[in-house]
Scaffold this active site. Structure first.
Site, PDB file in Angstrom:
ATOM      1  N   SER A 172       0.819  -1.205   0.000  1.00 42.51           N
ATOM      2  CA  SER A 172       0.000   0.000   0.000  1.00 42.51           C
ATOM      3  C   SER A 172       0.854   1.257   0.000  1.00 42.51           C
ATOM      4  O   SER A 172       1.666   1.444  -0.903  1.00 42.51           O
ATOM      5  CB  SER A 172      -0.935  -0.054   1.210  1.00 42.51           C
ATOM      6  N   ASP A 193      -2.061   6.256  -4.147  1.00 46.21           N
ATOM      7  CA  ASP A 193      -0.942   5.553  -3.520  1.00 46.21           C
ATOM      8  C   ASP A 193      -0.557   4.382  -4.435  1.00 46.21           C
ATOM      9  O   ASP A 193      -1.197   4.176  -5.467  1.00 46.21           O
ATOM     10  CB  ASP A 193      -1.301   5.133  -2.084  1.00 46.21           C
ATOM     11  N   ASP A 242      -0.986   1.246  -4.559  1.00 56.87           N
ATOM     12  CA  ASP A 242      -1.947   0.218  -4.949  1.00 56.87           C
ATOM     13  C   ASP A 242      -3.322   0.790  -5.275  1.00 56.87           C
ATOM     14  O   ASP A 242      -4.299   0.044  -5.377  1.00 56.87           O
ATOM     15  CB  ASP A 242      -2.034  -0.908  -3.916  1.00 56.87           C
ATOM     16  N   ASP A 273      -5.687   2.394  -3.881  1.00 58.15           N
ATOM     17  CA  ASP A 273      -6.904   2.419  -3.070  1.00 58.15           C
ATOM     18  C   ASP A 273      -7.117   3.779  -2.415  1.00 58.15           C
ATOM     19  O   ASP A 273      -8.239   4.186  -2.188  1.00 58.15           O
ATOM     20  CB  ASP A 273      -6.945   1.260  -2.054  1.00 58.15           C
TER      21      ASP A 273
END
Lengths: 458, 451
Positions: free
Chosen positions: B100, B244, B246, B248
């Site tokens: 993340s 970010d 990833d 999300d």
């Protein structure tokens, strides 16, 4: 069928690791071994990997990639590829080494990893020992995020391998042969189908479908396996010669044009007969369990046989004590043969092409060639092992047969003129192997006596 | 002296510095435990753009195949996209290989159930026990299944879902000029397609090369998005988005280049969601009271949970919330698309609000109730936590408290939340009030107690 030893099937040794997948060989063994190999290899040059078609090869490939990439090694993945092609590609791509995933002549539930160094050669005993030490210590050279390895797929490896074969063998001349091949659902079909397209050869393939779970029959390169499907089809199809390959194509067995299944022991003598007159080298390296016909053929051509213990590693170590140009041939009585033209790697396909070239150049049929050799009869048997009694057994046999010439190179071999036996412990299964050979008729009496003797120690 | 947390194996999965800490062996074993837990069926595996992602993909695939699962490789994709694909294809579960917003040397495994949701806390405990017991299913040659790939359909599926909930035509007609910073992450390719091709924006993008390392601190916060602000100003964008690694989390810059407070972004998304659907809101304890005021304006209730996406998601499921999230970290969860943090829903909501109202991003943000916040952290010694928390509570006698995650003191028009970090020996402090002066005063009082 899983043998009763499947639960303890894992074997980690100088030739790599091997076992029944799930119960013996697991993902964590694969990962650790891959990381050990990634740690062992010198930096510089990628690692070539390939696999035979077993379903478990997919899982093992993933583990192998993870371990190698984590050590910063770049990987060239050939996908499903014959072992000799993997070794050839290591050389061609100037790779640091390679790994073949495949259990060769074992049944489908097994799998194994074989490791190769630069030039596609097998690891020496010293190198293999170092690899094992790293594996056991589990101190792997994992790299940080800036130096991770990357994998690429390569699809042209078989084509480049065929280029090399075409430089050594006269494919146009071999077109006249109708050749029946039992691929045993393994990788040999990938090469031979392509050879037919490219060179117009006539390899008629049976069991050519690549299979991951069940093979048409046990993939061992033995006379019994040849007798199953290949030999009975020889006459109906009018084939000139028949060949059977194991799953990863490093071993080969034969059937004659008249439908006779040929003993796997004959591959080495045939190739010796073909290569010795053509090579400057006169030395043949063979294990002490293979036929004495080899000495007869060697002496015909002014050659010599060096006998070594059974197993690939012993042959490799013996080879390493000679200059390459001194050795004409090295191999085992299992249809696994190495030739100098192919940098001494076991290559069933190259062995087949050498036999066909011999037929072409001599103008004789395979059975005519075989009939021209002195006849030997070989008997093989096996008895379950009770490990702690082995030394006593060998000592007992040695005393009982003290009238012969004794060798303790590997177990016990005793020679008389025209007759010998060999008793040894298998490297792959918990059994004692008994082999007995005699010029002319089978040495039944001696064989039965030996089996009885061994049984009394079980 | 804070210890470095190089490897953490816990109920939220496995996370660590790749190399000597997060090894391929650990990832493989964790995946094999996961495969044993979800059973022999299809498991979806995707990843963000971290350099260790390829290696960990193979380790995870090895573990899953060894457990008898079929592996579906979806390649590099945002985490919400992977989650939606897992749910839509009725897979047994999914694994996203991503750390993340953590720095590039980290990586982690995020684990999803057959609906593409985080496991609930009970399931997470069971899985961890299974991992520790090391008694994994070991498939035989006959039981081992294949590894396949599907690189195309997941992003299409995700965008289709988002489009069901916004008026894309209205957004397209406006032809917004938009700036994007995708941190060279998993959104690099998909977000460009989404904004340019789906939403017909005049897109000016930086850091959209998935083969390159992260060019900035991975967490999208006001203090890490200087390049985005600069881009917004130089190209004259009406809004700027940052993701970010990833994909999300979402951060937003207005047309002046000012990066909005993430709580305000969530508040705008809550407002957009509550205009569409009837239902309540779930946020964590540290999220701003601006959410309560926005929800109250729609006559809706706000539930609070401990910090952590999984906690918010679990509560959202229980109360059938229509929107939720965690303000501080830019997570917007809109279950009608999927019960996960989704920056794409966030971008679509904000673009639609701008199209609908004809107002600028800064004007929309200025309409929100104004709160002032101050966040900070302070190291503490083990064993002193109780003493510190008691001192805090005693210095505000008689106020309402919430102890579900550390200590939250709820004062009239203000609150103080102090909790111990899960990953470091630090106390995280958050103070909010209606005036800057009051925040400074409250924050100073907390600091005096802890300093």
């Amino acid at each position: 069928m899983i043998s009763p030893f499947a639960a303890n099937s894992l074997r980690i040794s100088h030739v790599g690791l091997r076992g029944v997948v799930g119960s013996g060989l697991t993902a964590s063994h694969v990962l650790d071994f891959a990381a050990a190999f990634g740690t062992f290899l010198e930096p510089g040059g990628a690692v070539v990997i390939g696999r035979d078609p077993r379903a478990s090869g997919v899982m093992i490939r993933e583990g192998l990639l993870a371990g190698l990439l984590a050590c910063g090694q770049d990987v060239i993945d050939l996908g499903i590829a014959p072992t000799p092609v993997i070794q050839h590609s290591i050389r061609r791509r100037h790779a640091a080494g390679g790994v073949s995933i495949g259990a060769s002549h074992n049944s489908a539930e097994w799998n194994a990893l074989k490791f190769f160094g630069r030039e596609g050669t097998y690891l020496s005993t010293a190198q293999a020992g170092e690899l094992l030490d790293i594996y056991h210590l589990k101190k792997f050279a994992f790299v940080d995020w800036t130096r991770m390895g990357h994998a690429t797929l390569e699809t042209g490896a078989i084509e480049r391998y065929l280029d090399d074969l075409a430089a050594h063998y006269d494919f146009p001349a071999l077109r006249k042969f109708r050749v029946l091949v039992d691929c045993c659902n393994g990788t040999s079909s990938l090469i031979l189908r392509r050879a037919n397209q490219r060179f117009g050869t006539e390899f008629i393939l049976i069991n050519e479908k690549i299979e991951g779970v069940s093979f048409a029959h046990e993939p061992s390169t033995t006379r019994d396996a040849v007798a199953l499907q290949l030999a009975p089809l020889m006459k109906p199809l009018g084939a000139d010669a028949g060949f059977l390959f194991d799953v990863d194509s490093d071993r080969v067995a034969l059937a004659a044009e008249d439908g006779t299944p040929v003993s796997e022991e004959m591959v080495l003598p045939l190739l010796a007969d073909y290569l010795l007159p053509r090579a400057p080298a006169k030395l043949i390296i063979a294990n002490i369990s293979s036929t004495a016909l080899l000495e007869d053929i060697a002496s015909r051509h002014g050659g010599k046989v060096l006998r070594v213990p059974v197993g690939r590693q012993a042959a490799i170590d013996a080879l390493s004590t000679y200059r390459p140009e001194q050795v004409a041939l090295a191999g085992e009585g299992t249809g696994a043969v190495m030739m100098p033209q192919f940098r001494f790697v076991y290559d069933g396909i190259a062995s087949m092409l050498a036999v066909l070239s011999m037929l072409h150049e001599s103008g004789r049929t395979l059975s005519e060639v075989l009939d021209s050799y002195p006849k030997y009869s070989l008997l093989k048997g096996q008895i379950p092992l009770v490990t702690q009694r082995i030394p006593a057994l060998l000592m007992d046999l040695r005393e009982r047969y003290s009238d012969g010439r004794v060798s303790v190179l590997d177990g016990l071999r005793v020679d008389w003129p025209g007759r010998w036996f060999h008793v040894r412990v298998s490297q792959t299964e918990p059994i004692v192997r008994v082999i007995c050979e005699q010029r002319g008729d089978p040495p039944r009496e001696l064989f039965e006596a030996l089996l009885e003797e061994v049984r009394s120690f079980a | 002296m804070p210890r470095e947390h190089l490897l953490k194996i816990g109920v939220s999965g496995i996370r660590g510095v790749v190399g000597d800490f997060l090894t391929p062996g650990l990832a493989c074993a964790f995946a094999q435990a996961f495969g044993t837990y979800v059973g022999a069926g299809r498991v979806v595996v995707g990843r963000d753009t971290r350099s260790s992602g390829e290696m960990l993909y193979h380790a995870v695939a090895c573990g899953l195949l060894a457990a008898g699962c079929e592996v579906v490789d979806v390649g590099i994709l945002p985490t919400p996209t992977i989650q939606i694909y897992v749910g839509a294809t009725r897979a047994r579960g999914g694994i996203a290989i991503t750390a993340s917003h953590n720095p590039p040397e980290y990586n982690a495994l995020k684990l999803f159930n057959s609906e593409g949701l985080f496991f609930n806390s009970y399931e997470r405990g069971e899985l961890l026990d299974l991992y520790h017991q090391s008694e994994f299913r070991r498939a035989t040659n006959e039981e081992i299944r294949r590894a396949t790939s599907d690189y195309a359909s997941a992003s299409r599926l995700h965008i289709e879902r988002v489009l069901r909930h916004v008026d894309a035509q209205r957004i397209r007609r406006r032809g917004f000029r938009v700036a994007l910073d995708a941190v060279n992450g998993a959104g690099s390719v998909m977000t460009v397609g989404f904004l340019r091709d789906t939403m017909h924006c005049d897109l000016h993008a930086i850091s959209v090369d998935p083969t390159k390392p992260f060019p900035r601190i991975a967490e999208p916060r006001p203090d890490t998005l200087g390049d985005l602000s600069e881009l917004v100003r130089s190209c004259g964008a009406e809004v700027g988005f940052a993701q970010d690694p990833d994909g999300d989390r979402l951060a937003v810059a207005d047309e002046t280049g000012r990066v909005l407070d993430n709580d305000d972004v969530l508040a705008l998304a809550v407002d957009a969601a509550l205009r569409r659907l009837p239902g309540d809101v779930v946020v964590n304890l540290t999220t701003s009271s601006v959410i309560d005021e926005v929800a109250a304006a729609h006559g809706r209730r706000v539930y609070r949970t401990p910090v952590g996406e999984a906690n918010v998601v679990e509560m959202m499921q229980a109360v059938k919330a229509v929107i939720g999230g965690e303000g501080s970290n830019g997570g917007i969860i809109f279950p009608a698309v999927h019960l996960c943090r989704d920056s794409y829903t966030g971008m679509a909501f904000l673009l639609e609000r701008m199209a609908e109202t004809g107002e600028s991003m800064s004007a929309l943000a200025a309409r929100l109730p104004r709160f002032y916040r101050k966040l900070g952290k302070v190291a503490y010694e083990h064993g002193r936590l109780g003493t510190l928390m008691q001192a805090l509570e005693e210095s505000f006698p008689g106020v309402e408290t919430d102890r579900s995650d550390g200590l939250k003191l709820i004062l009239p028009g203000a609150w103080i939340h102090v909790r111990a970090s899960n990953t470091e020996p630090l106390l995280r402090m958050a103070v909010e009030a209606r005036s800057e002066g009051e925040v400074d005063d409250l924050y100073a009082r907390v600091l005096r107690l802890f300093g």
